[in-house]
Design a protein around this motif. Structure first.
Motif, PDB file in Angstrom:
ATOM      1  N   ALA A 166       5.982  19.854 -26.720  1.00  0.00           N
ATOM      2  CA  ALA A 166       6.062  21.315 -26.652  1.00  0.00           C
ATOM      3  C   ALA A 166       6.711  21.844 -27.927  1.00  0.00           C
ATOM      4  O   ALA A 166       7.528  21.169 -28.558  1.00  0.00           O
ATOM      5  CB  ALA A 166       6.875  21.736 -25.437  1.00  0.00           C
ATOM      6  N   ARG A 167       6.334  23.045 -28.292  1.00  0.00           N
ATOM      7  CA  ARG A 167       6.893  23.680 -29.488  1.00  0.00           C
ATOM      8  C   ARG A 167       7.825  24.804 -29.044  1.00  0.00           C
ATOM      9  O   ARG A 167       7.408  25.727 -28.333  1.00  0.00           O
ATOM     10  CB  ARG A 167       5.775  24.215 -30.364  1.00  0.00           C
ATOM     11  N   VAL A 168       9.090  24.716 -29.470  1.00  0.00           N
ATOM     12  CA  VAL A 168      10.120  25.672 -29.050  1.00  0.00           C
ATOM     13  C   VAL A 168      10.605  26.458 -30.264  1.00  0.00           C
ATOM     14  O   VAL A 168      10.908  25.877 -31.313  1.00  0.00           O
ATOM     15  CB  VAL A 168      11.315  24.949 -28.381  1.00  0.00           C
ATOM     16  N   LEU A 169      10.673  27.773 -30.110  1.00  0.00           N
ATOM     17  CA  LEU A 169      11.190  28.648 -31.160  1.00  0.00           C
ATOM     18  C   LEU A 169      12.495  29.273 -30.667  1.00  0.00           C
ATOM     19  O   LEU A 169      12.511  29.962 -29.643  1.00  0.00           O
ATOM     20  CB  LEU A 169      10.173  29.740 -31.488  1.00  0.00           C
ATOM     21  N   ILE A 170      13.590  29.011 -31.384  1.00  0.00           N
ATOM     22  CA  ILE A 170      14.897  29.555 -31.024  1.00  0.00           C
ATOM     23  C   ILE A 170      15.227  30.682 -31.990  1.00  0.00           C
ATOM     24  O   ILE A 170      15.223  30.487 -33.211  1.00  0.00           O
ATOM     25  CB  ILE A 170      16.016  28.483 -31.122  1.00  0.00           C
ATOM     26  N   LEU A 171      15.498  31.865 -31.476  1.00  0.00           N
ATOM     27  CA  LEU A 171      15.844  33.013 -32.310  1.00  0.00           C
ATOM     28  C   LEU A 171      17.336  33.285 -32.190  1.00  0.00           C
ATOM     29  O   LEU A 171      17.826  33.708 -31.149  1.00  0.00           O
ATOM     30  CB  LEU A 171      15.039  34.242 -31.879  1.00  0.00           C
ATOM     31  N   GLY A 172      18.056  32.996 -33.267  1.00  0.00           N
ATOM     32  CA  GLY A 172      19.513  33.112 -33.268  1.00  0.00           C
ATOM     33  C   GLY A 172      20.128  31.732 -33.185  1.00  0.00           C
ATOM     34  O   GLY A 172      19.921  31.021 -32.209  1.00  0.00           O
ATOM     35  N   ALA A 173      20.851  31.342 -34.230  1.00  0.00           N
ATOM     36  CA  ALA A 173      21.439  29.996 -34.264  1.00  0.00           C
ATOM     37  C   ALA A 173      22.956  30.052 -34.203  1.00  0.00           C
ATOM     38  O   ALA A 173      23.662  29.393 -34.966  1.00  0.00           O
ATOM     39  CB  ALA A 173      20.979  29.251 -35.523  1.00  0.00           C
ATOM     40  N   GLY A 174      23.452  30.886 -33.283  1.00  0.00           N
ATOM     41  CA  GLY A 174      24.877  30.867 -32.970  1.00  0.00           C
ATOM     42  C   GLY A 174      25.143  29.713 -32.016  1.00  0.00           C
ATOM     43  O   GLY A 174      24.366  28.756 -31.941  1.00  0.00           O
ATOM     44  N   VAL A 175      26.217  29.801 -31.241  1.00  0.00           N
ATOM     45  CA  VAL A 175      26.583  28.705 -30.339  1.00  0.00           C
ATOM     46  C   VAL A 175      25.490  28.464 -29.297  1.00  0.00           C
ATOM     47  O   VAL A 175      25.076  27.326 -29.064  1.00  0.00           O
ATOM     48  CB  VAL A 175      27.932  28.995 -29.650  1.00  0.00           C
ATOM     49  N   ALA A 176      24.989  29.535 -28.666  1.00  0.00           N
ATOM     50  CA  ALA A 176      23.940  29.373 -27.650  1.00  0.00           C
ATOM     51  C   ALA A 176      22.667  28.815 -28.273  1.00  0.00           C
ATOM     52  O   ALA A 176      22.021  27.919 -27.711  1.00  0.00           O
ATOM     53  CB  ALA A 176      23.654  30.712 -26.969  1.00  0.00           C
ATOM     54  N   GLN A 198      22.151  32.694 -43.562  1.00  0.00           N
ATOM     55  CA  GLN A 198      21.761  31.484 -44.276  1.00  0.00           C
ATOM     56  C   GLN A 198      22.714  30.328 -43.987  1.00  0.00           C
ATOM     57  O   GLN A 198      22.335  29.160 -44.068  1.00  0.00           O
ATOM     58  CB  GLN A 198      21.716  31.752 -45.785  1.00  0.00           C
ATOM     59  N   ALA A 199      23.958  30.662 -43.627  1.00  0.00           N
ATOM     60  CA  ALA A 199      24.947  29.623 -43.315  1.00  0.00           C
ATOM     61  C   ALA A 199      24.514  28.780 -42.118  1.00  0.00           C
ATOM     62  O   ALA A 199      24.972  27.642 -41.947  1.00  0.00           O
ATOM     63  CB  ALA A 199      26.304  30.263 -43.038  1.00  0.00           C
ATOM     64  N   ALA A 200      23.635  29.334 -41.274  1.00  0.00           N
ATOM     65  CA  ALA A 200      23.184  28.608 -40.084  1.00  0.00           C
ATOM     66  C   ALA A 200      22.141  27.550 -40.406  1.00  0.00           C
ATOM     67  O   ALA A 200      21.888  26.649 -39.599  1.00  0.00           O
ATOM     68  CB  ALA A 200      22.620  29.589 -39.062  1.00  0.00           C
ATOM     69  N   LYS A 201      21.544  27.646 -41.579  1.00  0.00           N
ATOM     70  CA  LYS A 201      20.435  26.754 -41.921  1.00  0.00           C
ATOM     71  C   LYS A 201      20.839  25.284 -41.864  1.00  0.00           C
ATOM     72  O   LYS A 201      20.120  24.447 -41.293  1.00  0.00           O
ATOM     73  CB  LYS A 201      19.899  27.098 -43.308  1.00  0.00           C
ATOM     74  N   GLU A 202      21.979  24.966 -42.447  1.00  0.00           N
ATOM     75  CA  GLU A 202      22.424  23.572 -42.485  1.00  0.00           C
ATOM     76  C   GLU A 202      22.646  23.021 -41.075  1.00  0.00           C
ATOM     77  O   GLU A 202      22.292  21.876 -40.781  1.00  0.00           O
ATOM     78  CB  GLU A 202      23.716  23.472 -43.301  1.00  0.00           C
ATOM     79  N   GLU A 203      23.219  23.841 -40.192  1.00  0.00           N
ATOM     80  CA  GLU A 203      23.463  23.400 -38.814  1.00  0.00           C
ATOM     81  C   GLU A 203      22.156  23.167 -38.073  1.00  0.00           C
ATOM     82  O   GLU A 203      22.027  22.205 -37.311  1.00  0.00           O
ATOM     83  CB  GLU A 203      24.322  24.435 -38.083  1.00  0.00           C
ATOM     84  N   VAL A 204      21.205  24.066 -38.284  1.00  0.00           N
ATOM     85  CA  VAL A 204      19.885  23.932 -37.649  1.00  0.00           C
ATOM     86  C   VAL A 204      19.220  22.630 -38.078  1.00  0.00           C
ATOM     87  O   VAL A 204      18.724  21.850 -37.246  1.00  0.00           O
ATOM     88  CB  VAL A 204      18.990  25.143 -37.991  1.00  0.00           C
TER      89      VAL A 204
END
Length: 374
Positions: A166-176, A198-204
């Motif tokens: 399945a392909r999942v798209l997550i919008l918003g890369a905060g804690v949730a 952009q700071a979220a990119k590395e975590e993603v």
């Protein structure tokens, strides 16, 4: 000093403090009163509270005699007006989204702390109830989506042929969002994630997802890790990019919110209508306006075979661990305001100041003062 632990409304299964937290409070030389059956829906019986050293009392007794009242959901205005003089109220009151309640607390000259106002700083991390509950929410959102999706999450090689993931798209890369990414990956899905920061990119990327990049986002280091409002040009570019990825997605989980403001709309009606039948959208921002144009709070809407689930308090669906995490956040905060068995409100501490809605009717949190001045 008496600390009162309140039972939550019928639709809330969590409790602010479990019996395990009572022993810690007692070691601080305070008395702990617990409302009858306060922890029942989190599988914490009155007997467990008694064994930990708490006293069980009626709601009325706790409201009238407690020096510090602790809950999760806000209590009613009539209950607020009946509190003993000088009592301190603590909960997750949605102070920025509920100006009527905030105004009433100020009018009644009460002292209140709203835990969603805890600053997003390193020192306050252990007190951040929003992050704790977002961890639960991100996890449960994926399980809910997996249950609704008419196909598997992982790739399977079977005698009947191969099943693609399945392909999942997550919008918003905060804690949730990060928790949703991690859970989706554990279940074997192919995951894509978008965030304006952009700071979220590395975590993603570290969680094994692919980052959906939209150039030109405005960022604010003073926003405490939250997204900020963007230009109209960027927002249109963002919606077009999300539209392209949504057409290939089986599941979209939206988590984007801006404190004190309506949630940004990321998934347009045209996008929903163009998605594959059987797709699922879980909108975690439905209660603050929704990231999806067609979501409704606490409802499931179906459009052209696409189910849009507007969820609110998902954390309450996992009451034991959610209550445990909530209680840990509370205890870490209470260490700042309890000294030698008494309340010690040090408003030179930025965490105490940032979390305090009002003290004796005077607005304290800079965010509340700003809201009152608008």
């Amino acid at each position: 000093m008496i600390i009162g632990i309140l039972k939550e409304p019928q639709d809330e299964s969590r409790v602010a403090l479990l019996p395990e937290a009572v022993k810690t409070l007692l070691s601080w030389k305070v008395s702990v009163w617990v409302e009858t059956n306060a922890g029942a829906r989190a599988y914490a019986s009155d007997e467990l509270y008694k064994e930990a050293g708490a006293e069980i009392h009626s709601r009325q007794e706790i409201l009238m005699q407690s020096d510090l009242l602790i809950g999760i959901q806000p209590i009613t205005q009539s209950e607020i007006s009946g509190l003993k003089s000088g009592a301190v109220l603590m909960g997750q009151m949605g102070a920025l989204f509920n100006p009527e309640l905030t105004g009433y607390l100020i009018k009644e000259k009460k002292t209140a702390f709203s835990m969603e106002l805890v600053p997003r700083t390193t020192r306050a991390q252990s007190m951040d109830v929003l992050s704790s509950m977002a961890t639960v929410t991100g996890y449960k959102a994926v399980l809910m989506a997996a249950n609704l999706l008419p196909r598997f999450f992982p790739m399977f090689m079977t005698a009947a042929g191969s099943i693609t993931p399945a392909r999942v798209l997550i919008l918003g890369a905060g804690v949730a969002g990060l928790q949703a990414i991690a859970t989706s990956r554990r279940l074997g899905a192919s995951v894509f994630a978008f965030d304006v920061r952009q700071a979220a990119k590395e975590e993603v990327l570290s969680l094994g997802a692919k980052f959906v990049d939209v150039e030109g986002a405005k960022e604010d280091k003073g926003a405490g890790g939250y997204a900020v409002e963007q230009s109209a040009e960027y927002l249109q570019k963002q919606k077009d990019t999300i539209h392209e990825h949504a057409l290939k997605a089986d599941i979209i989980i939206t988590t984007a919110q801006i404190p004190g403001r309506k949630a940004p709309q990321l998934v347009e009606e045209r996008t929903v209508r163009a998605m594959k039948p059987g797709s699922v959208i879980i909108d975690l921002a439905a209660s603050s306006g929704g990231n999806c144009a067609l979501s409704q709070p606490e409802q499931t809407v179906e459009v052209n075979g696409v189910r849009i689930v507007g969820v609110g308090n998902l954390a309450a669906s996992m009451p034991q661990d959610a209550s445990k995490m909530y209680g840990k956040n509370y205890l870490n905060f209470l260490k700042l305001i309890i000294k030698d068995g008494n309340l010690n409100l040090n408003f030179e501490d930025d965490i105490v100041t940032g979390t305090c809605v009002c003290h004796a009717g005077n607005p304290i949190s800079p965010r509340i003062i700003q809201m009152q001045s608008n």
